[in-house]
Motif scaffolding. Structure first.
Motif, PDB file in Angstrom:
ATOM      1  N   ASN A   1     -76.596  84.748  61.044  1.00 46.64           N
ATOM      2  CA  ASN A   1     -75.196  84.403  61.290  1.00 46.64           C
ATOM      3  C   ASN A   1     -74.933  82.902  61.277  1.00 46.64           C
ATOM      4  N   GLU A   2     -75.994  82.101  61.113  1.00 50.45           N
ATOM      5  CA  GLU A   2     -75.808  80.652  61.135  1.00 50.45           C
ATOM      6  C   GLU A   2     -76.281  79.945  59.873  1.00 50.45           C
ATOM      7  N   ILE A   3     -77.381  80.398  59.308  1.00 51.18           N
ATOM      8  CA  ILE A   3     -77.939  79.683  58.155  1.00 51.18           C
ATOM      9  C   ILE A   3     -78.277  80.638  57.012  1.00 51.18           C
ATOM     10  N   GLU A   4     -78.415  80.052  55.830  1.00 52.22           N
ATOM     11  CA  GLU A   4     -78.856  80.795  54.651  1.00 52.22           C
ATOM     12  C   GLU A   4     -79.853  79.948  53.879  1.00 52.22           C
ATOM     13  N   LEU A   5     -80.902  80.600  53.416  1.00 55.27           N
ATOM     14  CA  LEU A   5     -81.904  79.947  52.583  1.00 55.27           C
ATOM     15  C   LEU A   5     -82.029  80.750  51.292  1.00 55.27           C
ATOM     16  N   GLU A   6     -81.917  80.067  50.155  1.00 52.36           N
ATOM     17  CA  GLU A   6     -82.021  80.764  48.879  1.00 52.36           C
ATOM     18  C   GLU A   6     -83.421  81.297  48.623  1.00 52.36           C
ATOM     19  N   ILE A   7     -84.417  80.691  49.268  1.00 48.67           N
ATOM     20  CA  ILE A   7     -85.811  81.078  49.040  1.00 48.67           C
ATOM     21  C   ILE A   7     -86.496  81.366  50.366  1.00 48.67           C
ATOM     22  N   TYR A   8     -87.086  82.544  50.474  1.00 47.41           N
ATOM     23  CA  TYR A   8     -87.814  82.933  51.688  1.00 47.41           C
ATOM     24  C   TYR A   8     -88.891  83.916  51.256  1.00 47.41           C
TER      25      TYR A   8
ATOM     26  N   PHE B   1     -70.725  80.411  40.484  1.00 50.43           N
ATOM     27  CA  PHE B   1     -71.131  81.717  39.975  1.00 50.43           C
ATOM     28  C   PHE B   1     -72.596  81.722  39.557  1.00 50.43           C
ATOM     29  N   ILE B   2     -73.039  80.660  38.887  1.00 47.93           N
ATOM     30  CA  ILE B   2     -74.410  80.590  38.372  1.00 47.93           C
ATOM     31  C   ILE B   2     -75.431  80.393  39.491  1.00 47.93           C
ATOM     32  N   GLN B   3     -74.992  79.897  40.635  1.00 52.80           N
ATOM     33  CA  GLN B   3     -75.899  79.590  41.738  1.00 52.80           C
ATOM     34  C   GLN B   3     -76.814  80.765  42.096  1.00 52.80           C
ATOM     35  N   LEU B   4     -76.251  81.960  42.206  1.00 51.54           N
ATOM     36  CA  LEU B   4     -77.059  83.128  42.585  1.00 51.54           C
ATOM     37  C   LEU B   4     -78.126  83.426  41.539  1.00 51.54           C
ATOM     38  N   THR B   5     -77.732  83.395  40.263  1.00 47.39           N
ATOM     39  CA  THR B   5     -78.706  83.643  39.186  1.00 47.39           C
ATOM     40  C   THR B   5     -79.793  82.581  39.179  1.00 47.39           C
ATOM     41  N   PHE B   6     -79.405  81.328  39.411  1.00 44.43           N
ATOM     42  CA  PHE B   6     -80.366  80.230  39.457  1.00 44.43           C
ATOM     43  C   PHE B   6     -81.377  80.440  40.587  1.00 44.43           C
ATOM     44  N   ALA B   7     -80.882  80.899  41.733  1.00 48.62           N
ATOM     45  CA  ALA B   7     -81.771  81.163  42.869  1.00 48.62           C
ATOM     46  C   ALA B   7     -82.736  82.302  42.548  1.00 48.62           C
ATOM     47  N   GLU B   8     -82.236  83.356  41.916  1.00 47.26           N
ATOM     48  CA  GLU B   8     -83.096  84.493  41.579  1.00 47.26           C
ATOM     49  C   GLU B   8     -84.148  84.100  40.541  1.00 47.26           C
ATOM     50  N   LEU B   9     -83.772  83.255  39.592  1.00 49.03           N
ATOM     51  CA  LEU B   9     -84.744  82.759  38.616  1.00 49.03           C
ATOM     52  C   LEU B   9     -85.782  81.861  39.288  1.00 49.03           C
TER      53      LEU B   9
ATOM     54  N   HIS C   1     -87.026  82.326  42.168  1.00 50.74           N
ATOM     55  CA  HIS C   1     -88.028  83.235  42.728  1.00 50.74           C
ATOM     56  C   HIS C   1     -89.082  83.590  41.674  1.00 50.74           C
ATOM     57  N   GLU C   2     -88.612  83.859  40.460  1.00 42.81           N
ATOM     58  CA  GLU C   2     -89.531  84.233  39.385  1.00 42.81           C
ATOM     59  C   GLU C   2     -90.437  83.065  38.995  1.00 42.81           C
TER      60      GLU C   2
END
Length: 221
Positions: free
Chosen positions: A140-147, A109-117, A119-120
């Motif tokens: 459709n194949e990969i995801e990167l938390e930071i782009y 659950f915290i993963q998304l918030t951690f990724a958004e922080l 960015h900041e």
């Protein structure tokens, strides 16, 4: 309404993709799309489209990539993930199931918030070459938390992980391989870790390979 509740719970506990939320809610795309439109208009969630390049939000070559849905408030995400599905017990003063559910899904659950922080943090640290835009990448194949992209045009690609394990070189290698697969010509690779990095990975730190840990987050306070 039950449909809205099912979709919002699906968003809170899923990967945020529209097709995942519709599947969890056991509803069709047509009905789901109407519900999402109304929820966006009400300011409960927002919809982001995958952008494979920075110059357009449009789909490329007819490839169908699911949009992603995000709550406009972290509290709403918490509510629909842990409280609303177990509301009867909460109403009656029994918090056992809520505590167990949170304990089992805390890191996820915290993963998304951690990724958004993350960015900041990156925006605060990028003083010489400010970040023009930043978010996440998915296809459709990969995801990167930071782009992201800097004012000078440098492309940033990265991974942000809220786990107890230290990041090692294999994470960087996979990031570089994923960028190549997605045809992302990254100038800067960023790794953000809750629990630090292996010595081997630390030795690779440079202007093009940046490592951030929890101590870097103090600038947000």
């Amino acid at each position: 309404m039950p449909l809205y509740h099912s979709i919002l719970t699906g968003i809170a506990m899923g990967d945020g993709k529209t097709h995942t939320a519709y599947k969890r809610a056991n509803t069709s795309k047509e009905v789901g799309d109407r519900a999402i439109e109304e929820l966006c208009e009400a300011g409960v969630i927002r919809l982001d489209k995958s952008k494979k390049v920075f110059t357009t939000w449009e789909e490329e070559d007819g490839e169908k990539i699911s949009n992603k849905l995000f709550f406009t408030s972290p509290f709403l995400r918490f509510w629909f993930a842990f409280v609303s599905p177990l509301f009867k017990g909460v109403r009656d003063g029994d918090y056992k199931e809520v505590k167990e559910r949170f304990a089992n899904r805390e890191s996820e659950f915290i993963q998304l918030t951690f990724a958004e922080l993350s960015h900041e943090v990156l925006k605060i640290n990028a003083k010489e070459d400010p970040i023009k835009e930043i978010g996440s990448y998915w296809d459709n194949e990969i995801e990167l938390e930071i782009y992201g992209k800097t004012a000078s045009g440098k492309v940033i690609a990265g991974i942000s992980k809220y786990t107890n394990a230290k990041m090692n070189k294999s994470v960087l290698t996979k990031l570089q391989e994923d960028c190549k697969k997605a045809k992302i010509d990254a100038d800067i690779f960023v790794l953000v870790s809750k629990n630090g990095f292996s010595n081997e990975l630390k030795s690779l730190k440079s202007e093009s390979i940046r490592l951030l840990s929890l101590k870097n987050f103090k600038n947000l306070v």
